[in-house]
Design an enzyme around this catalytic site. Structure first.
Site, PDB file in Angstrom:
ATOM      1  N   ALA A 146       0.961  -0.874  -0.294  1.00 51.16           N
ATOM      2  CA  ALA A 146      -0.206   0.287   0.192  1.00 51.16           C
ATOM      3  C   ALA A 146       0.717   1.225  -0.052  1.00 51.16           C
ATOM      4  O   ALA A 146       0.019   2.606   0.650  1.00 51.16           O
ATOM      5  CB  ALA A 146      -0.773  -0.200   1.345  1.00 51.16           C
ATOM      6  N   ARG A 177      -1.893   7.801 -11.549  1.00 48.01           N
ATOM      7  CA  ARG A 177      -2.749   7.740 -12.203  1.00 48.01           C
ATOM      8  C   ARG A 177      -4.461   8.590 -11.890  1.00 48.01           C
ATOM      9  O   ARG A 177      -5.227   8.287 -12.647  1.00 48.01           O
ATOM     10  CB  ARG A 177      -2.744   6.731 -13.226  1.00 48.01           C
ATOM     11  CG  ARG A 177      -1.823   6.435 -14.417  1.00 48.01           C
ATOM     12  CD  ARG A 177      -1.601   5.030 -15.103  1.00 48.01           C
ATOM     13  NE  ARG A 177      -1.630   3.645 -14.226  1.00 48.01           N
ATOM     14  CZ  ARG A 177      -1.286   2.700 -13.954  1.00 48.01           C
ATOM     15  NH1 ARG A 177      -2.036   1.988 -14.845  1.00 48.01           N
ATOM     16  NH2 ARG A 177      -0.623   1.368 -13.768  1.00 48.01           N
ATOM     17  N   ASP A 202      -4.905  -2.149  -3.664  1.00 48.77           N
ATOM     18  CA  ASP A 202      -5.407  -1.337  -4.644  1.00 48.77           C
ATOM     19  C   ASP A 202      -6.548  -2.759  -5.018  1.00 48.77           C
ATOM     20  O   ASP A 202      -6.801  -2.367  -6.454  1.00 48.77           O
ATOM     21  CB  ASP A 202      -5.295  -0.922  -5.328  1.00 48.77           C
ATOM     22  CG  ASP A 202      -4.326  -1.662  -6.263  1.00 48.77           C
ATOM     23  OD1 ASP A 202      -4.576  -2.973  -5.904  1.00 48.77           O
ATOM     24  OD2 ASP A 202      -3.559  -0.997  -6.987  1.00 48.77           O
ATOM     25  N   ASN A 207      -1.724 -13.895 -14.143  1.00 48.81           N
ATOM     26  CA  ASN A 207      -1.201 -13.273 -13.132  1.00 48.81           C
ATOM     27  C   ASN A 207      -1.543 -12.515 -12.357  1.00 48.81           C
ATOM     28  O   ASN A 207      -1.885 -10.995 -12.577  1.00 48.81           O
ATOM     29  CB  ASN A 207       0.452 -12.869 -13.219  1.00 48.81           C
ATOM     30  CG  ASN A 207       1.205 -12.877 -11.929  1.00 48.81           C
ATOM     31  OD1 ASN A 207       0.148 -13.300 -10.672  1.00 48.81           O
ATOM     32  ND2 ASN A 207       1.882 -11.837 -11.748  1.00 48.81           N
ATOM     33  N   ARG A 234     -31.253  16.020  10.745  1.00 53.36           N
ATOM     34  CA  ARG A 234     -30.361  16.322  10.622  1.00 53.36           C
ATOM     35  C   ARG A 234     -29.102  15.459  12.582  1.00 53.36           C
ATOM     36  O   ARG A 234     -29.929  14.954  12.712  1.00 53.36           O
ATOM     37  CB  ARG A 234     -30.012  17.431  11.085  1.00 53.36           C
ATOM     38  CG  ARG A 234     -30.231  18.692   9.857  1.00 53.36           C
ATOM     39  CD  ARG A 234     -30.302  19.916   9.433  1.00 53.36           C
ATOM     40  NE  ARG A 234     -29.348  20.322  10.401  1.00 53.36           N
ATOM     41  CZ  ARG A 234     -29.194  21.858  11.157  1.00 53.36           C
ATOM     42  NH1 ARG A 234     -30.279  22.617  10.788  1.00 53.36           N
ATOM     43  NH2 ARG A 234     -28.365  22.474  11.233  1.00 53.36           N
ATOM     44  N   ASN A 264     -48.924  17.387  19.459  1.00 47.62           N
ATOM     45  CA  ASN A 264     -48.778  17.988  17.611  1.00 47.62           C
ATOM     46  C   ASN A 264     -48.370  19.389  17.539  1.00 47.62           C
ATOM     47  O   ASN A 264     -48.490  20.263  18.424  1.00 47.62           O
ATOM     48  CB  ASN A 264     -49.930  17.756  17.677  1.00 47.62           C
ATOM     49  CG  ASN A 264     -50.496  18.541  16.260  1.00 47.62           C
ATOM     50  OD1 ASN A 264     -50.882  17.216  15.681  1.00 47.62           O
ATOM     51  ND2 ASN A 264     -51.040  19.153  15.462  1.00 47.62           N
TER      52      ASN A 264
END
Length: 457
Positions: free
Chosen positions: A10, A16, A103, A170, A333, A377
């Site tokens: 890693a 890229r 990856d 591979n 929220r 209410n």
């Protein structure tokens, strides 16, 4: 079964990807790629995991924490050089070492276990995880002998016409006899165009020593996908999403349109819950049985009880009880707690509030920084006025209160149990229990005033 170790590569920046975020930290279905790999490896009986870090080392360590040991590859000089960095932790230990790239987020624990078992059963010094692909152009080919053992790995550019017809490739994942691995690494050369040390060279070294090298072919090519750019990242996301959705459906969840439903990894959903199209479920969300979620709904890190409906709404970092009805177009929220049998209707916003059992806010209200009791209410257009421009204050509405339409409750304020607030009131003082509070200007009708206005025109 021998001792097992794992080395996770890693260290690369991933140029890229064209990103400020290091490659292995790019998320797939809400979880960084390297985390997917580590989580699968940890499902197995592994003695020690060593993650090779380089670019973004501190962030990778922060992500994985104590799930792994770490070795730093200061210069990226190839895959063999990366594995060499784990020498101080693994060299001399008897057992089998897995080498896998950080990856490859789609790799499964079951496939890794099969790779280990094949390696141990064949008593090989190295075993290559391979896959069959329709168009193998650009991949290293696996050349086997008559006994099915690996003769060599040949790169596409070096392959003969006959070798290029081979579809077995591979994948870059290996098992090695640990002692043999570190002995062979000492003999890997960097005499190549890139001046790097390549791990497949270990295979050639072991073959020259007369050692057994085998290959285990996975049936699922998708698992071997390595992510090197945004196109591959999107493909990994698509494949992982399909896998996640299938698992939920096989566990009793109805997903109306899997291709348009986005559920991140590690989400828990109960049986007979129905997920409608356009829904996104993220974070550490847990959803109970018999719920209806969606369409076009976003749930992030919420706990939702059974029998609850959330339609065309957004809910973040909150607890939502059972038999609750939310939406359409509601916004829950963070830090809200909505108890059982509550109704939160269209264009209602709840923020950092407790909303008691059986209470209702059916439409067009804002309830922020509040404690709402049971069986309350809240009428249309009512709000808790919680912010004075500098500080926020709490509103407390006790049980069995009725808040009339278009009421403003200016915090800090308490409305006592069983009280009524008349429509259009602005409440700035506490309301006693069972009282009726009216806080609005007296209505005045000026007769024929419209004619006076019209006469001025």
């Amino acid at each position: 079964m021998s001792n097992r170790y794992a080395v996770i590569l890693a260290a690369g920046q991933g140029t890229r990807m064209k990103s400020k975020l290091y490659k292995v930290l790019h998320p797939v279905c809400g979880k960084p790629m390297v985390q997917h790999v580590v989580d699968q490896v940890r499902k197995l009986d592994i003695e020690e995991i060593v993650t090779i870090i380089g670019h973004g080392a501190e962030k990778v360590q922060a992500q994985l924490g104590e799930l792994s040991h770490y070795a730093l590859q200061e210069e990226q000089l190839g895959t063999a050089h990366a594995v060499m960095q784990s020498q101080s932790m693994l060299e001399g230990k008897e057992g089998v070492t897995l080498v896998v790239c950080g990856d490859t987020p789609l790799i499964k624990a079951g496939t890794i276990e099969s790779l280990f078992k094949h390696h141990e059963e064949t008593k090989a010094k190295a075993t290559i995880l391979t896959a069959s692909i329709g168009n193998p152009a650009g991949y290293g080919r696996i050349v086997r002998n008559e006994s099915g053992l690996v003769e060599k790995i040949v790169e596409h550019k070096d392959a003969s016409d006959e070798e290029r017809k081979i579809n077995e490739i591979n994948t870059g994942t290996y098992c090695f006899d640990n002692i043999a691995l570190f002995e062979a690494l000492k003999n890997v050369s960097n005499e190549n165009v890139q001046g790097e040390y390549y791990l497949p060279d270990v295979i050639e070294i072991l073959k020259k020593q007369g050692e057994v090298v085998t290959a285990y072919q996975t049936e699922d090519l998708d698992e071997t996908l390595g992510v090197n750019d945004r196109v591959a990242l999107a493909e990994a996301e698509r494949l992982m999403r399909a896998r996640i959705n299938e698992n939920h459906m096989r566990n009793g969840v109805t997903i109306i349109d899997p291709s348009n439903t986005y559920i991140e990894a590690d989400i828990e959903i109960g049986q007979d819950t129905v997920i409608y199209p356009g829904t996104m479920i993220k974070g550490t969300t847990v959803i109970g049985d018999d719920c209806q979620i969606g369409p076009n709904t976003e749930i992030v890190a919420c706990q939702i009880g059974s029998g609850t409906t959330v339609r065309q709404s957004v809910a973040h970092q909150s607890e939502i009880g059972s038999r609750v009805n939310i939406g359409p177009f509601a916004h829950i929220r963070p830090d809200s707690s909505i108890l059982d049998e509550v109704k939160i209707g269209n264009f209602v916003e709840i923020k950092k509030a407790v909303f008691g059992q059986g209470s209702k806010a059916s439409h067009l209200s804002y309830i922020g920084d509040a404690e709402v009791g049971s069986n309350v209410n809240i009428g249309c257009g009512s709000i808790t006025v919680n912010y004075d421009g500098k500080n926020k204050y709490k509103t407390k509405i006790e049980d069995d209160v009725f808040i009339g339409c278009n009421s403003n409750l200016v915090a800090p304020v308490t409305v006592g149990q069983g009280a009524y607030v008349a429509a259009g009131s602005t409440i700035t003082k506490d309301v006693p229990g069972k009282a009726l509070s009216i806080a609005r200007a007296r209505q005045v009708n000026k007769e024929n005033y419209a004619e006076k206005l019209n006469g001025k025109k």
